[in-house]
Design a protein around this motif. Structure first.
Motif, PDB file in Angstrom:
ATOM      1  N   UNK A  51     118.461  27.975  66.454  1.00 43.09           N
ATOM      2  CA  UNK A  51     118.872  29.137  65.663  1.00 43.09           C
ATOM      3  C   UNK A  51     117.686  29.939  65.138  1.00 43.09           C
ATOM      4  N   UNK A  52     116.702  29.248  64.545  1.00 43.22           N
ATOM      5  CA  UNK A  52     115.667  30.050  63.871  1.00 43.22           C
ATOM      6  C   UNK A  52     114.789  30.792  64.883  1.00 43.22           C
ATOM      7  N   UNK A  53     114.407  30.115  66.015  1.00 48.12           N
ATOM      8  CA  UNK A  53     113.539  30.857  66.951  1.00 48.12           C
ATOM      9  C   UNK A  53     114.295  31.982  67.659  1.00 48.12           C
ATOM     10  N   UNK A  54     115.591  31.740  67.926  1.00 53.09           N
ATOM     11  CA  UNK A  54     116.358  32.802  68.583  1.00 53.09           C
ATOM     12  C   UNK A  54     116.564  33.976  67.616  1.00 53.09           C
ATOM     13  N   UNK A  55     116.828  33.666  66.338  1.00 49.31           N
ATOM     14  CA  UNK A  55     117.014  34.743  65.353  1.00 49.31           C
ATOM     15  C   UNK A  55     115.761  35.604  65.283  1.00 49.31           C
ATOM     16  N   UNK A  56     114.620  34.932  65.302  1.00 47.64           N
ATOM     17  CA  UNK A  56     113.352  35.679  65.211  1.00 47.64           C
ATOM     18  C   UNK A  56     113.168  36.575  66.444  1.00 47.64           C
ATOM     19  N   UNK A  57     113.442  35.999  67.630  1.00 47.65           N
ATOM     20  CA  UNK A  57     113.264  36.778  68.866  1.00 47.65           C
ATOM     21  C   UNK A  57     114.223  37.977  68.888  1.00 47.65           C
ATOM     22  N   UNK A  97     119.576  31.032  55.965  1.00 50.11           N
ATOM     23  CA  UNK A  97     118.417  31.928  55.787  1.00 50.11           C
ATOM     24  C   UNK A  97     118.032  32.718  57.052  1.00 50.11           C
ATOM     25  N   UNK A  98     117.818  32.065  58.222  1.00 51.11           N
ATOM     26  CA  UNK A  98     117.453  32.882  59.384  1.00 51.11           C
ATOM     27  C   UNK A  98     118.557  33.865  59.802  1.00 51.11           C
ATOM     28  N   UNK A  99     119.813  33.437  59.674  1.00 54.58           N
ATOM     29  CA  UNK A  99     120.923  34.325  60.049  1.00 54.58           C
ATOM     30  C   UNK A  99     120.962  35.517  59.098  1.00 54.58           C
ATOM     31  N   UNK A 100     120.769  35.248  57.807  1.00 55.32           N
ATOM     32  CA  UNK A 100     120.807  36.318  56.804  1.00 55.32           C
ATOM     33  C   UNK A 100     119.674  37.321  57.081  1.00 55.32           C
ATOM     34  N   UNK A 101     118.488  36.777  57.368  1.00 55.22           N
ATOM     35  CA  UNK A 101     117.342  37.670  57.632  1.00 55.22           C
ATOM     36  C   UNK A 101     117.617  38.537  58.867  1.00 55.22           C
ATOM     37  N   UNK A 102     118.171  37.915  59.909  1.00 54.32           N
ATOM     38  CA  UNK A 102     118.462  38.653  61.144  1.00 54.32           C
ATOM     39  C   UNK A 102     119.514  39.737  60.875  1.00 54.32           C
ATOM     40  N   UNK A 121     120.368  42.481  78.613  1.00 55.17           N
ATOM     41  CA  UNK A 121     121.722  41.939  78.638  1.00 55.17           C
ATOM     42  C   UNK A 121     121.748  40.552  79.277  1.00 55.17           C
ATOM     43  N   UNK A 122     120.992  40.418  80.393  1.00 54.72           N
ATOM     44  CA  UNK A 122     120.974  39.134  81.108  1.00 54.72           C
ATOM     45  C   UNK A 122     120.341  38.042  80.242  1.00 54.72           C
ATOM     46  N   UNK A 123     119.302  38.397  79.473  1.00 53.92           N
ATOM     47  CA  UNK A 123     118.669  37.414  78.581  1.00 53.92           C
ATOM     48  C   UNK A 123     119.659  37.028  77.476  1.00 53.92           C
ATOM     49  N   UNK A 124     120.278  38.040  76.868  1.00 52.46           N
ATOM     50  CA  UNK A 124     121.231  37.750  75.790  1.00 52.46           C
ATOM     51  C   UNK A 124     122.380  36.893  76.301  1.00 52.46           C
ATOM     52  N   UNK A 125     122.802  37.143  77.553  1.00 52.40           N
ATOM     53  CA  UNK A 125     123.936  36.398  78.110  1.00 52.40           C
ATOM     54  C   UNK A 125     123.632  34.903  78.161  1.00 52.40           C
ATOM     55  N   UNK A 126     122.382  34.545  78.519  1.00 56.85           N
ATOM     56  CA  UNK A 126     122.032  33.111  78.591  1.00 56.85           C
ATOM     57  C   UNK A 126     122.317  32.445  77.244  1.00 56.85           C
ATOM     58  N   UNK A 127     121.854  33.093  76.166  1.00 58.15           N
ATOM     59  CA  UNK A 127     122.015  32.478  74.845  1.00 58.15           C
ATOM     60  C   UNK A 127     123.464  32.576  74.372  1.00 58.15           C
ATOM     61  N   UNK A 128     124.101  33.698  74.687  1.00 60.44           N
ATOM     62  CA  UNK A 128     125.483  33.868  74.232  1.00 60.44           C
ATOM     63  C   UNK A 128     126.391  32.819  74.869  1.00 60.44           C
ATOM     64  N   UNK A 129     126.229  32.600  76.199  1.00 61.30           N
ATOM     65  CA  UNK A 129     127.054  31.596  76.883  1.00 61.30           C
ATOM     66  C   UNK A 129     126.751  30.206  76.313  1.00 61.30           C
ATOM     67  N   UNK A 130     125.466  29.956  76.051  1.00 60.69           N
ATOM     68  CA  UNK A 130     125.097  28.629  75.530  1.00 60.69           C
ATOM     69  C   UNK A 130     125.678  28.409  74.140  1.00 60.69           C
ATOM     70  N   UNK A 131     125.563  29.433  73.290  1.00 60.12           N
ATOM     71  CA  UNK A 131     126.090  29.305  71.925  1.00 60.12           C
ATOM     72  C   UNK A 131     127.594  29.055  71.981  1.00 60.12           C
TER      73      UNK A 131
END
Length: 943
Positions: free
Chosen positions: A704-710, A742-747, A683-693
């Motif tokens: 976007x693409x590296x985060x989608x992959x992770x 494409x990366x969003x669709x794949x995710x 949750x804490x990791x996701x929060x960093x990206x969620x707040x940034x986004x």
């Protein structure tokens, strides 16, 4: 004897059971007897044995059980009694009461209450003059004072809810019989105190039946006469308060006018009580004065000829507000008066302007005096005394000060700018008077008054603020409470400072100095955050200093976690206004120590203490990124209700937050790989990206693409709701952008297929994942329905998951699922795979919705189910008609309580409403009450 529950209830059995209950040492036998007696009490045979248990040869405990059983039968099983037996029941009760009038008080009271219950059940139809008859019988039978006391037990009655209307009216008409009896008992010199107390309690109950105030006037007068008697004081107060707070009482202006001098006459008793430290008496007299003032201020204000007596009442209440002593330790009365001051002000301000001007002339000086009194009451006691208070007393005092603060803010509406000047003059005199050293408490209270007003009211135009800011550095801050208030006052003036940045240099050093004091943690950090948010464009000259001090206190770990997070948000605001190279330089020095710490923690074997440290560091980063936004945003929409509007183009080059995130991305992946099982770390990791986004919006694109992959890897290994929530955020912002589709669709396809497999294994243990999944699907339908055109997305399975999720017991999950269906149904026309699945499987959806309405789901969700039905009706009308008919065909579905005719009526009503959603919600509410057997009940009325 061990009692079996199936026994026949005869007189001997209750006797044995009672004996067992009272005298058997074995606790199990006692419990069994208790259980048996409770059943015996409600059995049909109770009518026979209760009279036998009342016979004079039984001990009082057994007689008491008999009387109680009688009361239970009459009050709860009235319908068991044939009408032709009412009269004999009444006669028997009267004669039993006569027998017991000199017997056990305990049994007598139960019998009286039983008789009263009988009266309430038979009034007004079967026994119209009940009260008058009881009064007559008792006065004849009982003889002497004691006999009348019996009557009083009768009158302490609570009415059963459902008959209130008819019975209230009937009882109100009986007041004429009761009033003379009560007066006689109160006025007789030889009436014992206990009898008078009963009379007063009885009066309290009767006035609640809307007895007109002019009809109880004499008795209320008698209540005032009873106030000097300590034994009767509390009950007399209660009776007076009940009588004058009846909603109808303002009609009786003359009676009210006579009450004012009676209340004013209590001032001597009040002063004596204050001198003797008698808090109960102060409290009671204050309640009477406040009740009269609060309920009748308009009526009394309008009696212009009597303005002086009302002003005297207002001054009496002022005396109660300013009662000596510290709340809540030496007095508890002053807090009762605060709502009176709101009410009086509202009434004055509601008059038309010429009348209002006259009242203001009289009452503005009163309100200025009130401010002085309140600020005096808000003062802290001496340090020594405060140290002796319990934590509960300190907390009550804190809440009391908040109430005072709210009152001051309200009073400002009447007194306006003059109030601020008044406070400023007093503070100036205090701080510049060299002869008399002032107590810190005095200074603190004046500042507290300022802060109370400045926090919620725009004081930007006030000409005293520059002077106040100039005075603040002159305050000798030698105490935590004073320092706290100085901080909060500076915080309350942050917007003003943004308009007058030249004044920042005189207060900022105070705030930075306070940051180093753990006792001032909350006030100093929240004030710095306000200044950084409001004045960020004026802070670049101070930035180096602010960052250095903040870093120092963070390294020394002076503040608790939540204050550290606020401090990071403050720094985010601060850095946003700097040139990009300065942001990067500051970020580097700010974050490097944490990154080094995180690298060390990532190497260690997971354990509880390093988990907390990791979550703390990730939290600091996400809070920093929440507010660090270099594009000049239009702050008006930054409350999250609408996406913020970017008003200026971002500076060229990558966003500093993205630069930092790219640098630490590999490290975060390492941390994740070790802690994937731990939902809090994920949750804490996701929060960093969620707040940034959320903050960066489209500037987050390079990630976007590296985060989608992770995210895909994370979710495939161990699915967690926070990863779905972050995916939803990404879909929301990037699904419509060709480059990132494409990366969003794949995710999206990956997390959907992983979640579908959870559904196959049994989703009941993961309501949070199901909830987030449904929200994600709804967001995808809203932003990019094309995602559902994909070959690799099993639309049918997603639909089935939705139908299943509608049956979850968790309300939030069901809400999100209803949202998913209301987003899906409109696309029947433009997304062929969705159209197919609705045609083939729509009946399942209708069945699930009906099941929920039929009683399977909480009543609080009915509006959401109604939305789904409304959407079905709008977008698949002809199909819905068929599905409703088929689904409602089986008897007993969706509930055995509804008839075929009611079901038919329901579906006709639904199919008729294709425009009015509100109406569909009402139809569903009606039907769900029928299904649950609640239609027309009181329980339903509350709903």
């Amino acid at each position: 004897i061990a009692f079996s529950i199936v026994q026949v209830f005869t007189v001997d059995h209750p006797l044995c059971a009672l004996h067992q209950l009272y005298y058997d040492p074995n606790i199990e036998n006692k419990n069994l007897a208790q259980k048996w007696l409770m059943q015996a009490q409600v059995s049909p045979q109770a009518w026979q044995f209760c009279w036998a248990l009342l016979s004079p040869d039984k001990v009082p405990e057994i007689q008491y059980f008999g009387a109680s059983a009688l009361h239970t039968k009459i009050s709860r099983y009235w319908s068991d009694i044939p009408t032709d037996q009412y009269e004999s029941l009444k006669t028997q009760l009267f004669s039993q009461i006569a027998c017991f009038s000199s017997g056990s008080k305990m049994v007598l009271t139960r019998l009286c209450v039983a008789l009263a219950s009988l009266a309430l059940n038979t009034m007004p139809e079967a026994w119209p003059g009940a009260v008058a008859e009881m009064v007559r019988v008792f006065q004849e039978e009982g003889g002497g004072v004691d006999g009348r006391a019996r009557c009083l037990a009768l009158l302490e009655l609570r009415l059963p809810q459902y008959r209130k209307g008819q019975v209230r009216g009937a009882l109100g008409r009986e007041w004429g019989s009761v009033c003379p009896l009560l007066q006689q008992l109160l006025r007789r010199a030889d009436s014992p105190g206990a009898v008078k107390a009963r009379v007063l309690r009885c009066l309290s109950s009767w006035v609640l039946l809307d007895v007109p105030l002019n009809e109880s006037e004499g008795l209320v007068h008698d209540c005032f006469s009873a106030l000097p008697d300590p034994e009767l004081f509390d009950t007399a107060v209660e009776a007076i308060v009940n009588a004058i707070s009846q909603p109808d009482s303002q009609r009786y202006v003359n009676t009210l006018l006579k009450l004012v001098p009676q209340v004013l006459a209590l001032q001597e008793q009040l002063r004596e009580a204050v001198q003797n430290g008698d808090m109960e008496t102060c409290h009671g007299i204050c309640r009477i004065a406040v009740t009269l003032g609060e309920n009748h201020s308009r009526t009394l204000l309008e009696q212009v000829d009597h303005w002086q007596s009302f002003l005297a009442l207002v001054n009496m209440i002022m005396f109660c507000t300013g009662i000596p002593g510290h709340y809540p330790v030496n007095e508890t009365t002053s807090s009762l008066t605060l709502t009176f001051w709101y009410t009086l002000q509202d009434e004055i301000m509601s008059f038309e302007s010429d009348k209002q001007a006259v009242y203001l002339q009289v009452y503005r000086p009163v309100y200025f005096q009130l401010v002085d009194v309140l600020l005096h009451k808000a003062q802290f006691p001496s340090d020594q005394e405060y140290a002796s208070w319990s934590s509960d007393e300190k907390e009550q005092f804190r809440i009391y000060r908040v109430d005072i603060s709210d009152t001051l803010m309200y009073v400002y509406e009447m007194l306006g700018a003059e109030l601020l000047s008044n406070l400023y003059d007093k503070l100036g005199r205090l701080l510049t008077n060299a002869e008399q050293p002032t107590s810190w408490q005095h200074t603190e209270a004046l500042l507290y008054g300022f802060q109370s007003i400045a926090e919620t009211i725009d004081v930007n135009y006030s000409d005293v603020i520059p002077g106040l800011i100039g005075l603040i550095p002159r305050i000798n801050i030698n105490n935590v409470q004073l320092a706290d208030t100085v901080m909060f006052t500076i915080g309350a003036l942050a917007e003003w400072l943004a308009d007058h940045p030249v004044m920042l240099s005189s207060v900022l050093p105070l705030v930075l100095q306070a940051l180093g004091n753990p006792d001032l943690s909350v006030s100093s950090v929240s004030t710095l955050k306000k200044i950084c948010r409001e004045c960020k464009y004026d802070l670049p000259p101070y930035a180096t200093n602010i960052v250095a001090v903040s870093q120092e206190v963070l390294i020394k770990q002076i503040h608790k976690t939540s204050q550290c997070m606020w401090l990071m948000q403050a720094l985010g605001f601060l850095l946003s206004a700097l040139p990009v190279e300065d942001i990067l330089r500051n970020l580097h020095s700010l974050i490097t120590p944490y990154i080094q710490q995180l690298e060390k923690l990532a190497d260690e074997t997971p354990n509880p203490s390093n988990k907390l440290a990791i979550i703390h560091i990730l939290g600091l980063l996400s809070n920093l990124f929440t507010t660090l936004d270099i594009s000049k945003q239009d702050d008006e929409s930054a409350d999250g209700s609408a996406p913020p509007v970017k008003t200026a183009p971002p500076p060229p080059g990558p966003n500093p937050v993205v630069v930092v995130l790219q640098q630490v991305f590999a490290l975060i992946q390492t941390v994740l790989s070790k802690w994937l099982n731990d939902s809090q770390v994920v949750e804490a990791v996701c929060a960093i990206f969620e707040k940034s986004v959320k903050t960066l919006l489209h500037e987050f694109a390079p990630m976007v693409s590296q985060l989608s992959e992770m995210l895909g890897q994370m979710y495939s290994t161990i699915p967690q709701a926070s990863a779905l929530d972050l995916t939803r955020q990404m879909v929301h912002i990037f699904a419509s952008e060709t480059d990132h589709f494409p990366p969003i669709k794949a995710l999206f396809e990956l997390v959907t297929s992983v979640t579908l497999s959870i559904f196959q294994q049994g989703p009941r243990d993961h309501p949070d994942i199901v909830d987030s999944f449904m929200q994600l699907q709804a967001q995808a339908l809203k932003r990019k329905p094309d995602l559902f055109l994909s070959e690799s997305l099993d639309v049918k399975a997603v639909f089935h998951c939705g139908v299943l999720s509608l049956k979850f017991p968790e309300a939030p999950t069901v809400k999100s699922t209803c949202l998913f269906f209301t987003e899906l149904l409109p696309h029947c026309s433009d997304v062929p795979p969705l159209a197919r699945v609705v045609q083939e499987e729509g009946k399942l959806l209708v069945q699930a919705v009906l099941e929920g309405i039929g009683g399977g789901a909480s009543r609080s969700l009915m509006d959401q189910f109604a939305e789904v039905l409304f959407s079905l009706n709008k977008h698949c009308f002809s199909l819905l008609a068929v599905w409703l008919k088929e689904a409602l065909q089986p008897p007993g579905f969706p509930s055995s309580r509804v008839t075929a005719e009611q079901k038919d009526n329901f579906s006709q009503q639904i199919l008729r409403e294709r425009v009015n959603k509100r109406r569909v919600k009402d139809i569903v509410k009606e039907f769900t009450l029928l299904c649950r057997g609640l239609h027309g009940t009181e329980y339903a009325a509350e709903y």
